[in-house]
Design a protein around this motif. Structure first.
Motif, PDB file in Angstrom:
ATOM      1  N   ASP A  37       0.826  -1.206   0.000  1.00  7.28           N
ATOM      2  CA  ASP A  37       0.000   0.000   0.000  1.00  7.28           C
ATOM      3  C   ASP A  37       0.863   1.260   0.000  1.00  7.28           C
ATOM      4  OD1 ASP A  37      -2.295  -1.517  -0.031  1.00  7.28           O
ATOM      5  OD2 ASP A  37      -2.629  -1.376   2.144  1.00  7.28           O
ATOM      6  N   ALA A  38       1.926   1.249   0.802  1.00  9.80           N
ATOM      7  CA  ALA A  38       2.835   2.407   0.842  1.00  9.80           C
ATOM      8  C   ALA A  38       3.521   2.589  -0.511  1.00  9.80           C
ATOM      9  CB  ALA A  38       3.868   2.225   1.948  1.00  9.80           C
ATOM     10  N   LEU A  39       3.918   1.493  -1.137  1.00 11.94           N
ATOM     11  CA  LEU A  39       4.552   1.585  -2.450  1.00 11.94           C
ATOM     12  C   LEU A  39       3.571   2.072  -3.512  1.00 11.94           C
ATOM     13  CD1 LEU A  39       6.795  -1.608  -2.458  1.00 11.94           C
ATOM     14  CD2 LEU A  39       7.544   0.777  -2.357  1.00 11.94           C
ATOM     15  N   LYS A  40       2.321   1.656  -3.415  1.00 11.19           N
ATOM     16  CA  LYS A  40       1.308   2.137  -4.360  1.00 11.19           C
ATOM     17  C   LYS A  40       1.124   3.644  -4.214  1.00 11.19           C
ATOM     18  CE  LYS A  40      -1.474  -2.045  -4.926  1.00 11.19           C
ATOM     19  NZ  LYS A  40      -2.766  -2.689  -4.630  1.00 11.19           N
ATOM     20  N   ASP A  41       1.069   4.117  -2.961  1.00 10.43           N
ATOM     21  CA  ASP A  41       0.943   5.552  -2.722  1.00 10.43           C
ATOM     22  C   ASP A  41       2.152   6.302  -3.259  1.00 10.43           C
ATOM     23  OD1 ASP A  41      -1.474   5.129  -1.489  1.00 10.43           O
ATOM     24  OD2 ASP A  41      -0.685   5.268   0.552  1.00 10.43           O
ATOM     25  N   SER A  42       3.326   5.764  -3.020  1.00  7.79           N
ATOM     26  CA  SER A  42       4.552   6.388  -3.511  1.00  7.79           C
ATOM     27  C   SER A  42       4.581   6.418  -5.035  1.00  7.79           C
ATOM     28  CB  SER A  42       5.766   5.632  -2.976  1.00  7.79           C
ATOM     29  OG  SER A  42       6.945   6.146  -3.504  1.00  7.79           O
ATOM     30  N   LEU A  43       4.157   5.342  -5.655  1.00  7.12           N
ATOM     31  CA  LEU A  43       4.106   5.280  -7.113  1.00  7.12           C
ATOM     32  C   LEU A  43       3.115   6.286  -7.655  1.00  7.12           C
ATOM     33  CD1 LEU A  43       4.995   3.905  -9.736  1.00  7.12           C
ATOM     34  CD2 LEU A  43       3.184   2.228  -9.369  1.00  7.12           C
ATOM     35  N   GLN A  44       1.982   6.407  -7.024  1.00  7.79           N
ATOM     36  CA  GLN A  44       0.980   7.367  -7.461  1.00  7.79           C
ATOM     37  C   GLN A  44       1.510   8.794  -7.331  1.00  7.79           C
ATOM     38  OE1 GLN A  44      -2.668   7.336  -5.204  1.00  7.79           O
ATOM     39  NE2 GLN A  44      -3.845   8.115  -6.923  1.00  7.79           N
ATOM     40  N   GLN A  45       2.198   9.100  -6.236  1.00  2.22           N
ATOM     41  CA  GLN A  45       2.790  10.426  -6.072  1.00  2.22           C
ATOM     42  C   GLN A  45       3.857  10.688  -7.122  1.00  2.22           C
ATOM     43  OE1 GLN A  45       4.192  10.515  -2.047  1.00  2.22           O
ATOM     44  NE2 GLN A  45       2.166  10.855  -1.170  1.00  2.22           N
ATOM     45  N   SER A  46       4.655   9.685  -7.440  1.00  2.00           N
ATOM     46  CA  SER A  46       5.684   9.834  -8.468  1.00  2.00           C
ATOM     47  C   SER A  46       5.060  10.072  -9.836  1.00  2.00           C
ATOM     48  CB  SER A  46       6.572   8.598  -8.521  1.00  2.00           C
ATOM     49  OG  SER A  46       7.292   8.451  -7.330  1.00  2.00           O
ATOM     50  N   GLU A  47       3.987   9.361 -10.133  1.00  2.00           N
ATOM     51  CA  GLU A  47       3.295   9.569 -11.404  1.00  2.00           C
ATOM     52  C   GLU A  47       2.724  10.978 -11.490  1.00  2.00           C
ATOM     53  OE1 GLU A  47       0.435   6.414 -11.477  1.00  2.00           O
ATOM     54  OE2 GLU A  47       1.863   4.980 -12.329  1.00  2.00           O
ATOM     55  N   LEU A  48       2.151  11.462 -10.383  1.00  2.00           N
ATOM     56  CA  LEU A  48       1.621  12.828 -10.371  1.00  2.00           C
ATOM     57  C   LEU A  48       2.734  13.852 -10.558  1.00  2.00           C
ATOM     58  CD1 LEU A  48      -1.039  12.604  -7.515  1.00  2.00           C
ATOM     59  CD2 LEU A  48      -1.453  12.848  -9.967  1.00  2.00           C
ATOM     60  N   ARG A  49       3.888  13.611  -9.907  1.00  2.00           N
ATOM     61  CA  ARG A  49       5.030  14.517 -10.078  1.00  2.00           C
ATOM     62  C   ARG A  49       5.514  14.511 -11.517  1.00  2.00           C
ATOM     63  NH1 ARG A  49       8.723  12.329  -6.387  1.00  2.00           N
ATOM     64  NH2 ARG A  49       7.173  11.987  -4.809  1.00  2.00           N
ATOM     65  N   ALA A  50       5.567  13.317 -12.122  1.00  2.00           N
ATOM     66  CA  ALA A  50       6.009  13.216 -13.519  1.00  2.00           C
ATOM     67  C   ALA A  50       5.044  13.949 -14.442  1.00  2.00           C
ATOM     68  CB  ALA A  50       6.142  11.758 -13.924  1.00  2.00           C
ATOM     69  N   LEU A  51       3.754  13.798 -14.212  1.00  2.00           N
ATOM     70  CA  LEU A  51       2.768  14.509 -15.029  1.00  2.00           C
ATOM     71  C   LEU A  51       2.890  16.011 -14.836  1.00  2.00           C
ATOM     72  CD1 LEU A  51      -0.391  12.260 -14.620  1.00  2.00           C
ATOM     73  CD2 LEU A  51       0.992  12.576 -16.687  1.00  2.00           C
ATOM     74  N   GLU A  52       3.150  16.432 -13.615  1.00  2.00           N
ATOM     75  CA  GLU A  52       3.313  17.854 -13.342  1.00  2.00           C
ATOM     76  C   GLU A  52       4.554  18.408 -14.039  1.00  2.00           C
ATOM     77  OE1 GLU A  52       4.100  20.338  -9.369  1.00  2.00           O
ATOM     78  OE2 GLU A  52       2.322  19.062  -9.307  1.00  2.00           O
ATOM     79  N   MET A  53       5.638  17.624 -14.036  1.00  2.00           N
ATOM     80  CA  MET A  53       6.870  18.066 -14.691  1.00  2.00           C
ATOM     81  C   MET A  53       6.699  18.123 -16.208  1.00  2.00           C
ATOM     82  SD  MET A  53       9.717  16.114 -12.380  1.00  2.00           S
ATOM     83  CE  MET A  53      10.912  16.162 -13.673  1.00  2.00           C
TER      84      MET A  53
END
Length: 172
Positions: free
Chosen positions: A43-59
């Motif tokens: 679950d923590a890794l899924k949250d981290s992955l989701q945050q990374s995807e959002l950061r990548a989309l933002e960048m």
């Protein structure tokens, strides 16, 4: 005597069954706690992955590849990858002898050359330059012409200079 052997055999079997039941229960509890721990990590890794995807989309927000309105300016040129073409043309300016002509500074350790390029849209480029020790950034306006020539115009620049307690950004 036969009776005592059967009694001892029964007690021994009962003790083995009791041992197996207790150890099985402990193993089940340990397995369940380990499964729960692993589920929490997933679950923590899924949250981290989701945050990374959002950061990548933002960048990628300020990026020519993801800007359909900016890419529409190049539809008539039939370029397969305008970003790659413009980046290659900008990197060709590094091939001149000495400092890159778009960098307004003289290299202190070596010649200043452009390293990294971020094409923001159909008009602006942000680029990083360095001489191996010192570095800075430049903002470039560009125009891709119908004959596939590219004109680059330096709009602004900054050079990071060393101070005793860290780095200081300096613009001229």
């Amino acid at each position: 005597m036969k009776k005592n052997i059967y009694l001892y055999l029964f007690i021994f079997t009962a003790l083995i069954c009791l041992y197996l039941a207790v150890s099985g229960s402990k193993m089940s509890t340990a397995s369940n706690s380990r499964i729960q721990s692993l589920e929490n990590k997933v679950d923590a890794l899924k949250d981290s992955l989701q945050q990374s995807e959002l950061r990548a989309l933002e960048m990628q927000y300020f990026s020519l590849e993801n800007n359909d309105d900016a890419l529409a300016y190049y539809d008539h040129l039939e370029l397969e990858n305008p970003t790659r073409y413009i980046s290659d043309k900008l990197l060709e300016t590094n091939e001149s002898k000495g400092d890159n002509p778009l960098v307004p500074y003289e290299g202190m350790e070596n010649d200043f050359k452009i390293n990294k390029i971020k094409i923001l849209n159909h008009k602006w480029i942000l680029a990083d330059f360095s001489d191996g020790k010192y570095w800075g950034e430049i903002l470039i306006r560009y125009e891709l012409k119908d004959d596939l020539g590219v004109d680059f115009t330096l709009m602004d620049h900054l050079l990071y200079t060393e101070v005793t307690n860290g780095w200081l950004s300096t613009t001229f």
